[in-house]
Design a protein around this motif. Structure first.
Motif, PDB file in Angstrom:
ATOM      1  N   LEU A  15       0.832  -1.198   0.000  1.00  0.00           N
ATOM      2  CA  LEU A  15       0.000   0.000   0.000  1.00  0.00           C
ATOM      3  C   LEU A  15       0.870   1.252   0.000  1.00  0.00           C
ATOM      4  N   ARG A  16       1.984   1.231   0.711  1.00  0.00           N
ATOM      5  CA  ARG A  16       2.905   2.376   0.701  1.00  0.00           C
ATOM      6  C   ARG A  16       3.485   2.581  -0.691  1.00  0.00           C
ATOM      7  N   ILE A  17       3.818   1.506  -1.372  1.00  0.00           N
ATOM      8  CA  ILE A  17       4.368   1.601  -2.723  1.00  0.00           C
ATOM      9  C   ILE A  17       3.360   2.224  -3.685  1.00  0.00           C
ATOM     10  N   LYS A  18       2.114   1.777  -3.612  1.00  0.00           N
ATOM     11  CA  LYS A  18       1.097   2.235  -4.552  1.00  0.00           C
ATOM     12  C   LYS A  18       0.562   3.625  -4.215  1.00  0.00           C
ATOM     13  N   GLY A  19       0.604   4.011  -2.953  1.00  0.00           N
ATOM     14  CA  GLY A  19       0.049   5.301  -2.562  1.00  0.00           C
ATOM     15  C   GLY A  19      -1.436   5.205  -2.277  1.00  0.00           C
ATOM     16  N   PHE A  20      -2.186   4.781  -3.262  1.00  0.00           N
ATOM     17  CA  PHE A  20      -3.600   4.449  -3.085  1.00  0.00           C
ATOM     18  C   PHE A  20      -3.936   3.386  -4.126  1.00  0.00           C
ATOM     19  N   THR A  25      -5.309  -4.945  -6.324  1.00  0.00           N
ATOM     20  CA  THR A  25      -4.003  -4.456  -6.758  1.00  0.00           C
ATOM     21  C   THR A  25      -2.978  -4.609  -5.640  1.00  0.00           C
ATOM     22  N   ILE A  26      -3.388  -4.295  -4.420  1.00  0.00           N
ATOM     23  CA  ILE A  26      -2.490  -4.442  -3.273  1.00  0.00           C
ATOM     24  C   ILE A  26      -2.086  -5.908  -3.110  1.00  0.00           C
ATOM     25  N   ALA A  27      -3.032  -6.800  -3.295  1.00  0.00           N
ATOM     26  CA  ALA A  27      -2.744  -8.231  -3.184  1.00  0.00           C
ATOM     27  C   ALA A  27      -1.737  -8.677  -4.242  1.00  0.00           C
ATOM     28  N   GLU A  28      -1.870  -8.118  -5.443  1.00  0.00           N
ATOM     29  CA  GLU A  28      -0.925  -8.477  -6.510  1.00  0.00           C
ATOM     30  C   GLU A  28       0.477  -7.993  -6.177  1.00  0.00           C
ATOM     31  N   VAL A  29       0.597  -6.760  -5.724  1.00  0.00           N
ATOM     32  CA  VAL A  29       1.911  -6.215  -5.387  1.00  0.00           C
ATOM     33  C   VAL A  29       2.518  -6.963  -4.195  1.00  0.00           C
ATOM     34  N   PHE A  52     -10.199   3.758   3.972  1.00  0.00           N
ATOM     35  CA  PHE A  52     -10.828   3.218   2.779  1.00  0.00           C
ATOM     36  C   PHE A  52     -11.721   4.289   2.172  1.00  0.00           C
ATOM     37  N   ARG A  53     -11.422   4.662   0.922  1.00  0.00           N
ATOM     38  CA  ARG A  53     -12.227   5.645   0.212  1.00  0.00           C
ATOM     39  C   ARG A  53     -13.309   4.898  -0.559  1.00  0.00           C
ATOM     40  N   GLU A  54     -14.473   4.797   0.061  1.00  0.00           N
ATOM     41  CA  GLU A  54     -15.528   3.922  -0.463  1.00  0.00           C
ATOM     42  C   GLU A  54     -16.001   4.327  -1.855  1.00  0.00           C
ATOM     43  N   ALA A  55     -16.039   5.621  -2.134  1.00  0.00           N
ATOM     44  CA  ALA A  55     -16.562   6.085  -3.421  1.00  0.00           C
ATOM     45  C   ALA A  55     -15.782   5.503  -4.595  1.00  0.00           C
ATOM     46  N   ARG A  56     -14.466   5.345  -4.401  1.00  0.00           N
ATOM     47  CA  ARG A  56     -13.622   4.818  -5.483  1.00  0.00           C
ATOM     48  C   ARG A  56     -13.036   3.448  -5.143  1.00  0.00           C
ATOM     49  N   GLN A  57     -13.435   2.897  -3.989  1.00  0.00           N
ATOM     50  CA  GLN A  57     -12.962   1.583  -3.552  1.00  0.00           C
ATOM     51  C   GLN A  57     -11.439   1.534  -3.425  1.00  0.00           C
ATOM     52  N   LEU A  58     -10.875   2.633  -2.909  1.00  0.00           N
ATOM     53  CA  LEU A  58      -9.425   2.747  -2.805  1.00  0.00           C
ATOM     54  C   LEU A  58      -8.976   2.793  -1.348  1.00  0.00           C
TER      55      LEU A  58
END
Length: 206
Positions: A15-20, A25-29, A52-58
């Motif tokens: 999650l730190r690598i991706k930022g958001f 995607t987090i599982a893949e990384v 968790f930003r629910e509107a964008r599922q991020l």
């Protein structure tokens, strides 16, 4: 012997690598099963380290989460010896990184204008150079994984994405936030910068 990382930290670090990013995607990384990553993300949220930003599922780290990540990263790396072991391999990586930057420019531009990908022979030649670059990168990434196990999955991910480009998925070369070759490479680069405590501005990689 390759140093292993705690699975919870791997989710935290991804999650730190991706930022958001979305959970898949987090599982893949992180190279972990998504149900396990979902549990980790819930725990990060409970601790106040992620939101968790629910509107964008991020998912995104909080300010305190970024601070805690630095502490956890230090524990994961375990000191200067591991960073020293990575240093020579990282210099090899940076040389390949320069080649990839040039190759991405060739893919996106032709004679100073946007490549419309109508010239199959031109695109095929660039793709072939990507294949050669991936073959050159593979042993470097493998050697990094021999030092720090959580780096090893980048090699197969890059190879799979390269194959998708070969099979005609043009966006898998330089597409943004779609798991492209460039995306995966940038994740690896960010991982290496974080792991080694490198200042991007000093390195000139901003």
């Amino acid at each position: 012997m390759s140093r292993s990382s705690d699975p919870f930290f791997r989710t935290f670090h991804a999650l730190r690598i991706k930022g958001f990013a979305k959970a898949d995607t987090i599982a893949e990384v992180a190279d972990l099963p998504q149900p396990l990553v979902d549990d980790h993300l819930t725990e990060l949220e409970r601790r106040g380290w992620a939101v968790f930003r629910e509107a964008r599922q991020l998912w995104q780290l909080t300010a305190s989460g970024c601070d805690e990540h630095l502490v956890s990263l230090g524990q994961d790396v375990g000191g200067a010896a591991l960073r020293s072991e990575l240093a020579d391999r990282y210099r090899q990586f940076l040389a390949i990184n320069e080649s990839l930057r040039s190759l991405c420019a060739e893919w996106q531009l032709r004679d100073g204008v946007a490549n419309d990908h109508t010239d199959g022979a031109y695109d095929a030649a660039v793709v072939q150079r990507l294949v050669q670059l991936d073959e050159a990168a593979a042993p470097v990434v493998t050697a990094m994984g021999d030092v720090l196990a959580r780096l090893a999955p980048y090699g197969p991910r890059l190879a799979r994405t390269c194959q998708r480009v070969v099979e005609g998925e043009r966006n898998m070369f330089t597409g943004v936030m779609c798991g492209s070759y460039h995306d995966v490479w940038m994740e690896l680069h960010e991982d290496l910068i974080l792991t080694q405590g490198i200042d991007r501005a000093v390195e000139g990689s901003i």
